[in-house]
Scaffold this active site. Structure first.
Site, PDB file in Angstrom:
ATOM      1  N   ASN A 197       0.788  -1.241   0.000  1.00 20.73           N
ATOM      2  CA  ASN A 197       0.000   0.000   0.000  1.00 20.73           C
ATOM      3  C   ASN A 197       0.816   1.285   0.000  1.00 20.73           C
ATOM      4  O   ASN A 197       0.328   2.314  -0.450  1.00 20.73           O
ATOM      5  CB  ASN A 197      -1.031  -0.029   1.141  1.00 20.73           C
ATOM      6  CG  ASN A 197      -0.388  -0.154   2.497  1.00 20.73           C
ATOM      7  OD1 ASN A 197       0.475  -0.994   2.708  1.00 20.73           O
ATOM      8  ND2 ASN A 197      -0.790   0.670   3.429  1.00 20.73           N
TER       9      ASN A 197
ATOM     10  N   GLU B 106       4.882  -4.539  12.057  1.00 22.34           N
ATOM     11  CA  GLU B 106       3.946  -3.426  11.843  1.00 22.34           C
ATOM     12  C   GLU B 106       2.748  -4.026  11.125  1.00 22.34           C
ATOM     13  O   GLU B 106       2.790  -4.280   9.920  1.00 22.34           O
ATOM     14  CB  GLU B 106       4.603  -2.352  10.973  1.00 22.34           C
ATOM     15  CG  GLU B 106       5.824  -1.706  11.596  1.00 22.34           C
ATOM     16  CD  GLU B 106       5.470  -0.677  12.665  1.00 22.34           C
ATOM     17  OE1 GLU B 106       4.346  -0.152  12.641  1.00 22.34           O
ATOM     18  OE2 GLU B 106       6.317  -0.430  13.526  1.00 22.34           O
TER      19      GLU B 106
ATOM     20  N   CYS C 195      -3.033   1.082   6.787  1.00 18.00           N
ATOM     21  CA  CYS C 195      -3.116   0.503   8.134  1.00 18.00           C
ATOM     22  C   CYS C 195      -3.845   1.443   9.086  1.00 18.00           C
ATOM     23  O   CYS C 195      -4.364   1.014  10.103  1.00 18.00           O
ATOM     24  CB  CYS C 195      -1.732   0.167   8.659  1.00 18.00           C
ATOM     25  SG  CYS C 195      -0.608   1.569   8.656  1.00 18.00           S
TER      26      CYS C 195
HETATM   27  P1  NAD Z   1       0.694  -9.353   3.355  1.00 21.06           P
HETATM   28  O1  NAD Z   1       0.831  -9.859   4.741  1.00 21.06           O
HETATM   29  O2  NAD Z   1      -0.161 -10.064   2.408  1.00 21.06           O
HETATM   30  O3  NAD Z   1       2.129  -9.210   2.655  1.00 21.06           O
HETATM   31  C1  NAD Z   1       3.181  -8.487   3.246  1.00 21.06           C
HETATM   32  C2  NAD Z   1       4.506  -9.026   2.750  1.00 21.06           C
HETATM   33  O4  NAD Z   1       4.734 -10.335   3.283  1.00 21.06           O
HETATM   34  C3  NAD Z   1       4.606  -9.171   1.236  1.00 21.06           C
HETATM   35  O5  NAD Z   1       5.875  -8.720   0.806  1.00 21.06           O
HETATM   36  C4  NAD Z   1       4.464 -10.655   1.034  1.00 21.06           C
HETATM   37  O6  NAD Z   1       5.038 -11.100  -0.165  1.00 21.06           O
HETATM   38  C5  NAD Z   1       5.191 -11.194   2.252  1.00 21.06           C
HETATM   39  N1  NAD Z   1       4.875 -12.581   2.636  1.00 21.06           N
HETATM   40  C6  NAD Z   1       3.747 -13.275   2.389  1.00 21.06           C
HETATM   41  N2  NAD Z   1       3.831 -14.511   2.942  1.00 21.06           N
HETATM   42  C7  NAD Z   1       5.029 -14.582   3.558  1.00 21.06           C
HETATM   43  C8  NAD Z   1       5.687 -15.596   4.311  1.00 21.06           C
HETATM   44  N3  NAD Z   1       5.120 -16.780   4.547  1.00 21.06           N
HETATM   45  N4  NAD Z   1       6.914 -15.336   4.807  1.00 21.06           N
HETATM   46  C9  NAD Z   1       7.498 -14.136   4.598  1.00 21.06           C
HETATM   47  N5  NAD Z   1       6.924 -13.139   3.880  1.00 21.06           N
HETATM   48  C10 NAD Z   1       5.700 -13.358   3.367  1.00 21.06           C
HETATM   49  O7  NAD Z   1       0.196  -7.838   3.552  1.00 21.06           O
HETATM   50  P2  NAD Z   1      -0.299  -6.809   2.454  1.00 21.06           P
HETATM   51  O8  NAD Z   1      -1.599  -7.247   1.902  1.00 21.06           O
HETATM   52  O9  NAD Z   1       0.790  -6.438   1.551  1.00 21.06           O
HETATM   53  O10 NAD Z   1      -0.513  -5.531   3.365  1.00 21.06           O
HETATM   54  C11 NAD Z   1      -1.686  -5.258   4.010  1.00 21.06           C
HETATM   55  C12 NAD Z   1      -1.527  -5.374   5.500  1.00 21.06           C
HETATM   56  O11 NAD Z   1      -0.393  -4.620   5.950  1.00 21.06           O
HETATM   57  C13 NAD Z   1      -2.714  -4.777   6.231  1.00 21.06           C
HETATM   58  O12 NAD Z   1      -3.070  -5.597   7.299  1.00 21.06           O
HETATM   59  C14 NAD Z   1      -2.174  -3.445   6.714  1.00 21.06           C
HETATM   60  O13 NAD Z   1      -2.866  -2.913   7.815  1.00 21.06           O
HETATM   61  C15 NAD Z   1      -0.758  -3.798   7.035  1.00 21.06           C
HETATM   62  N6  NAD Z   1       0.073  -2.600   7.078  1.00 21.06           N
HETATM   63  C16 NAD Z   1       0.573  -2.203   8.282  1.00 21.06           C
HETATM   64  C17 NAD Z   1       1.321  -1.039   8.362  1.00 21.06           C
HETATM   65  C18 NAD Z   1       1.897  -0.566   9.656  1.00 21.06           C
HETATM   66  O14 NAD Z   1       2.813   0.248   9.620  1.00 21.06           O
HETATM   67  N7  NAD Z   1       1.412  -1.028  10.801  1.00 21.06           N
HETATM   68  C19 NAD Z   1       1.563  -0.296   7.204  1.00 21.06           C
HETATM   69  C20 NAD Z   1       1.039  -0.749   5.999  1.00 21.06           C
HETATM   70  C21 NAD Z   1       0.293  -1.906   5.934  1.00 21.06           C
END
Ligand code: NAD
Length: 470
Positions: free
Chosen positions: A149, A245, A279
């Site tokens: 995002n 995060e 988020c």
């Molecule tokens: P996601 O968990 O689907 O993916 C995040 C990352 O993890 C990607 O790079 C993905 O390829 C990787 N990944 C997936 N499976 C994995 C595994 N088994 N091992 C290691 N890496 C793996 O999240 P998303 O859809 O990209 O993002 C949305 C989420 O992120 C929402 O819940 C949002 O609230 C959160 N978010 C949090 C913050 C914060 O600062 N707190 C900021 C932005 C987004």
């Protein structure tokens, strides 16, 4: 584009398309690394970590400053890319580029202030002739795993403090949005960051992300993403530092004495920024009884003016959802609430990856949207009488990133901020307010540790104590 491994732009056998989720056009291709290729990057990072540790502070500062300057000089190119590969409108994307330059500058400045303290050993009888201090030291190789995002600034929130603190870092950007990260890598290359201090490897998270997370040479996993992925990573990581995060189900409270115009403007923006894929998305809006109807009416008037569509058009207010299946998930959560008897105030329609700004009210208990993160442009209105009631609703979720409250009464603001279970409270802005220097992170299911450059540097360093017997 290619992967950035050991200072070289590297092609790998398998490629995947990077697609614009608005019109499904192919923007570029990137490599799909295998586990073995990721392991090779980790091998190089072992040397990269030694190089990073040996880099003097002035060199780290200079490289980071140069990257920020290069980024600003090419800001429009970066903004167009963010808007194309991701979910943001061009205006939102320009904001992200500006913030990213700021994030990297803060890291350059913070590198100068990584300091320790002296210890008063003579507080212990028998230790009168000891003196000593502690210093903060790089931890080695950091694995950075990022979401879609904010494909540029959230990458910078990991690699800039990691480099400022003297670490090597391997970045695995999100599968859908790898180009912004690779373009940022080009700037570090141009700024002459020594090889293998930063490597960027693209591919599938559950494959190469898992290789990174489980390799014992990785000393910290800095993850931003969904809670379910975060929990998988924690279960797999073993003895490593962890930064998490994660998501939330953020709330704002609007008290009757609030500046209603300000509350409406900020809440609409917090609800529909990045089409709710944020988020800090304002998912739950709690409004005091006497101003509920007026707030609702003004909110709808403002949000109905939103233009949803082509992210590259200057007058588009809200872009699309990252994939059609993610848009279907949002629809499913909305349908669950409506089927249970919630009332649709506005929006609710989906067309492919486009989702209208949506507001619902009278959501019955048991609806998943009360508890789960929607990560889309859907918000819930709640009516309350007394602040106690609002705080109870607000805290009744297993998340706690950042919440907001609108009130003109200082003691109400202070009282509420004390009682909200979360990592940050924003007063007279929605919870969707952030600058890149402030501590940022959540409690409960929203995560572990804090980002915000100075705080990330603390997480990315280890303390070493030195004691002299004189
Ligand atoms: P996601 O968990 O689907 O993916 C995040 C990352 O993890 C990607 O790079 C993905 O390829 C990787 N990944 C997936 N499976 C994995 C595994 N088994 N091992 C290691 N890496 C793996 O999240 P998303 O859809 O990209 O993002 C949305 C989420 O992120 C929402 O819940 C949002 O609230 C959160 N978010 C949090 C913050 C914060 O600062 N707190 C900021 C932005 C987004």
């Amino acid at each position: 584009m290619k992967c950035f491994i050991n200072g070289e732009w590297t092609s790998l056998n398998k490629q995947m398309d990077v697609i614009d989720p608005f019109d499904s056009s192919i923007i570029d291709t990137v490599p799909v690394a295998t586990r073995a290729e990721m392991t090779t990057a980790i091998d190089y990072a072992v040397t990269g970590a030694q190089t990073a540790k040996a880099m003097p502070t002035h060199q780290r500062c200079q490289i980071l400053r140069d990257v920020a300057d290069l980024l600003l000089a090419r800001s429009e190119k970066f903004a167009i890319n963010i808007a194309r590969e991701g979910i943001k409108t061009i205006r939102e994307a320009r904001g992200e580029v500006r913030r990213c330059a700021e994030t990297i500058r803060i890291a350059a400045e913070s590198a100068r202030t990584i300091v320790g303290e002296t210890i008063n050993f003579d507080q212990m009888p028998g230790s009168e002739n000891r003196i000593g201090h502690f210093s903060r030291n790089p931890i080695g190789i950091i694995a950075a795993i990022t979401p879609f995002n904010d494909p540029l600034n959230l990458v910078a929130h990991k690699i800039a403090p990691a480099i400022a603190a003297g670490n090597a870092v391997i970045l695995k950007p999100h599968t859908e949005t790898p180009l912004s990260a690779l373009m940022l890598g080009e700037l570090f290359h141009e700024a002459k960051l020594p090889k293998a201090v930063l490597q960027i490897v693209t591919g599938v998270g559950s494959v190469i992300g898992d290789t990174l997370v489980t390799d014992p040479r990785i000393r910290m996993v800095s993850f931003t993403g969904g809670r379910a992925t975060g929990e998988k990573i924690i279960a797999r990581a073993g003895l490593k530092k962890i930064g998490m995060e994660l998501g939330s189900n953020s709330a704002v409270i609007v008290m009757a004495d609030a500046d209603l115009e300000n509350a409406v403007a900020n809440t609409v923006s917090g609800a529909y920024w990045a089409a709710g894929q944020n988020c800090l998305h304002v998912q739950r809006i709690l409004v005091q009884d006497s101003v509920y109807d007026k707030f609702k009416q003004n909110f709808v008037t403002l949000a109905k003016g939103y233009k949803v569509g082509n992210k590259l058009d200057e007058d588009t207010d809200m872009g699309c959802i990252i994939t059609e299946s993610a848009a279907q998930n949002i629809e499913e959560l909305l349908t669950d609430a409506l089927d249970r008897g919630a009332d649709l105030v506005m929006g609710g329609k989906r067309d492919g990856t486009l989702f209208q700004p949506t507001l619902i009210e009278n959501v019955p208990e048991g609806a998943r949207l009360h508890q789960e993160e929607v990560f889309g442009p859907v918000s819930l209105l709640y009516r309350f009488n007394h602040l106690d009631e609002a705080i109870e609703i607000l805290n009744n979720v297993d998340f706690g990133l950042q919440h907001g409250i609108f009130t003109k009464d200082l003691s109400t603001a202070l009282d509420a901020s004390k009682r909200m279970d979360c990592g940050g409270v924003i007063i007279n802005d929605s919870g969707d307010y952030r600058i890149d220097a402030m501590p940022f992170g959540g409690v409960k299911g929203s995560g572990l540790g804090r980002e915000g450059i100075k705080f990330a540097i603390e997480e990315m360093t280890e303390i070493k104590m030195v004691c002299f017997n004189i």
